[in-house]
Design an enzyme around this catalytic site. Structure first.
Site, mmCIF file in Angstrom:
data_model
loop_
_atom_site.group_PDB
_atom_site.id
_atom_site.type_symbol
_atom_site.label_atom_id
_atom_site.label_comp_id
_atom_site.label_asym_id
_atom_site.label_seq_id
_atom_site.Cartn_x
_atom_site.Cartn_y
_atom_site.Cartn_z
ATOM 1 N N ASP A 75 -8.939 6.651 -6.093
ATOM 2 C CA ASP A 75 -8.746 5.382 -6.811
ATOM 3 C C ASP A 75 -10.045 4.815 -7.383
ATOM 4 O OD1 ASP A 75 -6.062 5.495 -6.310
ATOM 5 O OD2 ASP A 75 -6.111 4.138 -4.592
ATOM 6 N N LYS A 130 -4.007 -4.531 -1.994
ATOM 7 C CA LYS A 130 -2.660 -4.211 -2.485
ATOM 8 C C LYS A 130 -2.012 -3.130 -1.611
ATOM 9 C CE LYS A 130 -2.195 -1.221 -6.118
ATOM 10 N NZ LYS A 130 -1.306 -0.090 -5.806
ATOM 11 N N ASN A 131 -2.759 -2.057 -1.342
ATOM 12 C CA ASN A 131 -2.134 -0.917 -0.676
ATOM 13 C C ASN A 131 -1.952 -1.099 0.832
ATOM 14 O OD1 ASN A 131 -1.815 0.241 -3.140
ATOM 15 N ND2 ASN A 131 -3.507 1.706 -2.939
ATOM 16 N N ARG A 178 3.777 13.683 -8.092
ATOM 17 C CA ARG A 178 3.935 12.810 -6.929
ATOM 18 C C ARG A 178 5.296 12.892 -6.225
ATOM 19 N NH1 ARG A 178 1.220 7.076 -8.150
ATOM 20 N NH2 ARG A 178 0.985 7.065 -5.899
ATOM 21 N N ARG A 203 -1.006 -5.060 -12.175
ATOM 22 C CA ARG A 203 -0.357 -4.530 -10.971
ATOM 23 C C ARG A 203 -1.323 -4.513 -9.799
ATOM 24 N NH1 ARG A 203 1.562 1.114 -11.560
ATOM 25 N NH2 ARG A 203 1.849 0.599 -9.386
ATOM 26 N N VAL A 250 -7.007 15.111 -5.519
ATOM 27 C CA VAL A 250 -5.815 14.497 -4.921
ATOM 28 C C VAL A 250 -4.624 14.508 -5.879
ATOM 29 C CG1 VAL A 250 -4.879 12.397 -3.846
ATOM 30 C CG2 VAL A 250 -7.259 13.063 -3.428
ATOM 31 N N CYS A 257 4.592 10.328 -12.543
ATOM 32 C CA CYS A 257 3.989 9.164 -13.195
ATOM 33 C C CYS A 257 2.744 9.616 -13.929
ATOM 34 C CB CYS A 257 3.685 8.066 -12.184
ATOM 35 S SG CYS A 257 2.315 8.466 -11.127
HETATM 36 N N1 EPU Z 1 2.343 14.516 -1.972
HETATM 37 C C1 EPU Z 1 3.293 15.499 -1.920
HETATM 38 N N2 EPU Z 1 4.458 15.251 -1.235
HETATM 39 C C2 EPU Z 1 4.679 14.064 -0.615
HETATM 40 C C3 EPU Z 1 3.701 13.058 -0.663
HETATM 41 C C4 EPU Z 1 2.529 13.310 -1.355
HETATM 42 O O1 EPU Z 1 3.119 16.579 -2.472
HETATM 43 O O2 EPU Z 1 5.764 13.901 -0.014
HETATM 44 C C5 EPU Z 1 1.071 14.742 -2.715
HETATM 45 C C6 EPU Z 1 0.921 13.832 -3.919
HETATM 46 O O3 EPU Z 1 1.603 14.309 -5.060
HETATM 47 C C7 EPU Z 1 -0.588 13.795 -4.097
HETATM 48 C C8 EPU Z 1 -1.106 13.867 -2.660
HETATM 49 O O4 EPU Z 1 -0.014 14.379 -1.893
HETATM 50 O O5 EPU Z 1 -1.006 14.910 -4.814
HETATM 51 C C9 EPU Z 1 -1.546 12.559 -2.050
HETATM 52 O O6 EPU Z 1 -0.621 11.544 -2.353
HETATM 53 P P1 EPU Z 1 -0.295 10.315 -1.379
HETATM 54 O O7 EPU Z 1 1.073 10.501 -0.842
HETATM 55 O O8 EPU Z 1 -1.401 10.132 -0.408
HETATM 56 O O9 EPU Z 1 -0.296 9.113 -2.417
HETATM 57 P P2 EPU Z 1 0.604 7.833 -2.296
HETATM 58 O O10 EPU Z 1 0.832 7.522 -0.873
HETATM 59 O O11 EPU Z 1 1.763 7.948 -3.195
HETATM 60 C C10 EPU Z 1 -1.343 6.086 -2.113
HETATM 61 C C11 EPU Z 1 -1.801 4.893 -2.898
HETATM 62 C C12 EPU Z 1 -2.404 5.365 -4.213
HETATM 63 C C13 EPU Z 1 -3.587 6.279 -3.901
HETATM 64 C C14 EPU Z 1 -3.110 7.453 -3.016
HETATM 65 C C15 EPU Z 1 -4.240 8.371 -2.572
HETATM 66 C C16 EPU Z 1 -0.274 3.168 -2.155
HETATM 67 C C17 EPU Z 1 0.837 2.244 -2.454
HETATM 68 N N3 EPU Z 1 -0.659 4.012 -3.123
HETATM 69 O O12 EPU Z 1 -0.364 6.729 -2.917
HETATM 70 O O13 EPU Z 1 -2.878 4.210 -4.895
HETATM 71 O O14 EPU Z 1 -4.130 6.797 -5.084
HETATM 72 O O15 EPU Z 1 -2.450 6.942 -1.843
HETATM 73 O O16 EPU Z 1 -5.190 7.654 -1.867
HETATM 74 O O17 EPU Z 1 -0.830 3.113 -1.069
HETATM 75 C C18 EPU Z 1 -3.477 2.912 -6.757
HETATM 76 O O18 EPU Z 1 -3.595 1.949 -5.990
HETATM 77 O O19 EPU Z 1 -3.879 2.900 -7.959
HETATM 78 C C19 EPU Z 1 -2.852 4.145 -6.267
HETATM 79 C C20 EPU Z 1 -2.355 5.079 -7.074
#
Ligand code: EPU
Length: 420
Positions: free
Chosen positions: A307, A22-23, A122, A399, A329, A117
């Site tokens: 995850d 998915k990701n 996030r 999802r 995280v 969320c």
């Molecule tokens: N963060 C910030 N500012 C930003 C971006 C991130 O503070 O601009 C923080 C977030 O709040 C969090 C940390 O950085 O505390 C890491 O978040 P990240 O941005 O890596 O998460 P994401 O990109 O939104 C993806 C996956 C998630 C997975 C995380 C961590 C996708 C579509 N989603 O989310 O997947 O948990 O990386 O590996 O790739 C899931 O599949 O169930 C899922 C939640």
């Protein structure tokens, strides 16, 4: 709305195939906006989030063509609008992934600001800061990120304050069409980032260092079409392995990648699982033994994935001994704990750590899913419980897990979907 009914207490035993990740699939579908030519995306998982991403492309005027094997052809030359509306963003935060490609290819984008969320606040400040550093003018107004650029984005040196997966992906996609070289430091090393980079390279992008914490992208004028097959889903793989281990069972997962699951496989060995791997398969056998508790700490790849944290918590509930699980995280990813305690688990939350004291049995109960991975963990808890468990709000599971009840039935589980 449906729910899942599980009659637990059965050892899982059998073989299943793993779907596309998915990701990886979500950013790759967003990347199709970077070219006027047709991109064929294969091995897409059959998931609600994928449908949402296709719907998002559709509402911009891009009509993906889906064949019977769920391969999708996307040609973005018919695009009419450059916005991601709140109605879609609120159901799928990954909609933010269209921001970089739209801005780089069309010079404008309006994407609803994703809210917090179930797992944390996030924010997307790092996506915005990096795109601004590349010359975009960005305003956050009326709940929308409104971004534009005069001419091409400019290559920039970007240091990410935190490791962010979709942040790295957004910037990497934007940089493929920027003028000059972009360097992303403290980049995410997740295999899904690497898969996206490989797809972009097949589209003609010049990227080096993907899979390390420094990614260097030399912008090109145009990208072209290609056919790309999404890599297997490591989180789906790990979830089924844990379900088999928790039920003292046996499983062979096929069409997967053991090389990107090292941290998870090493924890499963500590649990007592006998594990064998081949190029694209993993076999796990508990030889009918009760699992041993494990302790772990989540962190960006290659460390233990957030995850998979909830699923190991479920395993620990019935394991021998006490295990502690620390989440670094996301700030609020323990919603499943209270539901598991209602099933007779003994779990205490202490800040960002849960202490799980293994009990002999869980008892079935009606429980409620709060997010995707929490739902998976409640299903595992249901599979190891003595009596019937119903898991409500399973739209979360749809999802991210393709045909979960069919796959579990193939392994012998008594699980069925019923209207709630
Ligand atoms: N963060 C910030 N500012 C930003 C971006 C991130 O503070 O601009 C923080 C977030 O709040 C969090 C940390 O950085 O505390 C890491 O978040 P990240 O941005 O890596 O998460 P994401 O990109 O939104 C993806 C996956 C998630 C997975 C995380 C961590 C996708 C579509 N989603 O989310 O997947 O948990 O990386 O590996 O790739 C899931 O599949 O169930 C899922 C939640």
């Amino acid at each position: 709305m449906d729910k899942l009914l599980i009659n637990g207490g059965i050892r899982l035993d059998g073989e299943i195939r793993i779907a596309g990740a998915k990701n990886s699939a979500l950013p790759i579908l967003a990347a199709t906006l970077l070219t006027q030519e047709t991109v064929e995306v294969c091995n897409l998982p059959h998931l609600y989030d994928i449908t949402t991403m296709l719907e998002l492309l559709g509402c911009m005027g891009v009509q993906p063509i889906i064949d019977e094997k769920l391969n999708v052809e996307v040609n973005s030359s018919t695009i009419k609008h450059f916005n991601a509306p709140y109605e879609l963003v609120k159901t799928m935060r990954a909609s933010i992934l269209v921001l970089g490609p739209l801005l780089a290819r069309y010079g404008e984008a309006e994407v609803a600001l994703p809210g917090g969320c179930a797992i944390g606040s996030r924010p997307v400040n790092l996506h915005i800061n990096a795109l601004e550093a590349m010359g975009a003018q960005i305003a956050v107004e009326d709940g929308y990120i409104k971004a534009r650029t005069d001419g091409r984005l400019k290559g920039a040196h970007i240091f990410m304050d935190l490791v962010t997966v979709t942040g790295t992906e957004n910037v990497m996609m934007a940089a493929t069409l920027a003028d000059g070289i972009t360097t992303i430091e403290n980049a995410a090393r997740e295999p899904e980032v690497v898969d996206l980079a490989n797809c972009l390279i097949k589209m003609g992008a010049k990227i080096k260092g993907h899979g390390t914490d420094t990614i260097v992208i030399e912008g090109v004028k145009d990208l072209h079409g290609c056919s790309y097959s999404v890599m297997p889903d490591r989180i789906e793989t790990g979830t089924y392995l844990i379900a088999a281990a928790a039920t003292r069972g046996y499983i062979k997962v096929k069409d997967t990648r053991p090389d990107i699951l090292e941290s998870v496989l090493s924890k499963l060995e500590q649990v007592g699982a006998d594990i064998k791997v081949g190029d694209n398969w993993i076999e796990l056998d508990m030889h009918n033994q009760r699992p041993k508790s494990v302790s772990l700490r989540t962190a960006p790849y290659p460390a233990f994935p957030t995850d998979m944290q909830a699923q190991f918590t479920a395993l620990n509930t019935i394991a021998r001994g006490t295990g502690s699980i620390t989440e670094t995280v996301f700030e609020n990813r323990f919603m499943h704990v209270h539901e598991m305690n209602r099933m007779g688990a003994s779990i205490q939350v202490e800040g960002n750590t849960v202490i799980v004291e293994g009990v002999d049995h869980l008892k079935g109960a009606p429980v409620m899913a709060t997010d995707l991975r929490a739902s998976a963990s409640l299903i595992i808890a249901g599979l190891v419980s003595d009596s019937e468990t119903s898991v409500d709000r399973i739209y979360h599971i749809d999802r991210g897990y393709e045909c979960i009840e069919e796959k579990l039935q193939l392994l012998g589980a008594k699980i069925r979907r019923v209207p709630s």
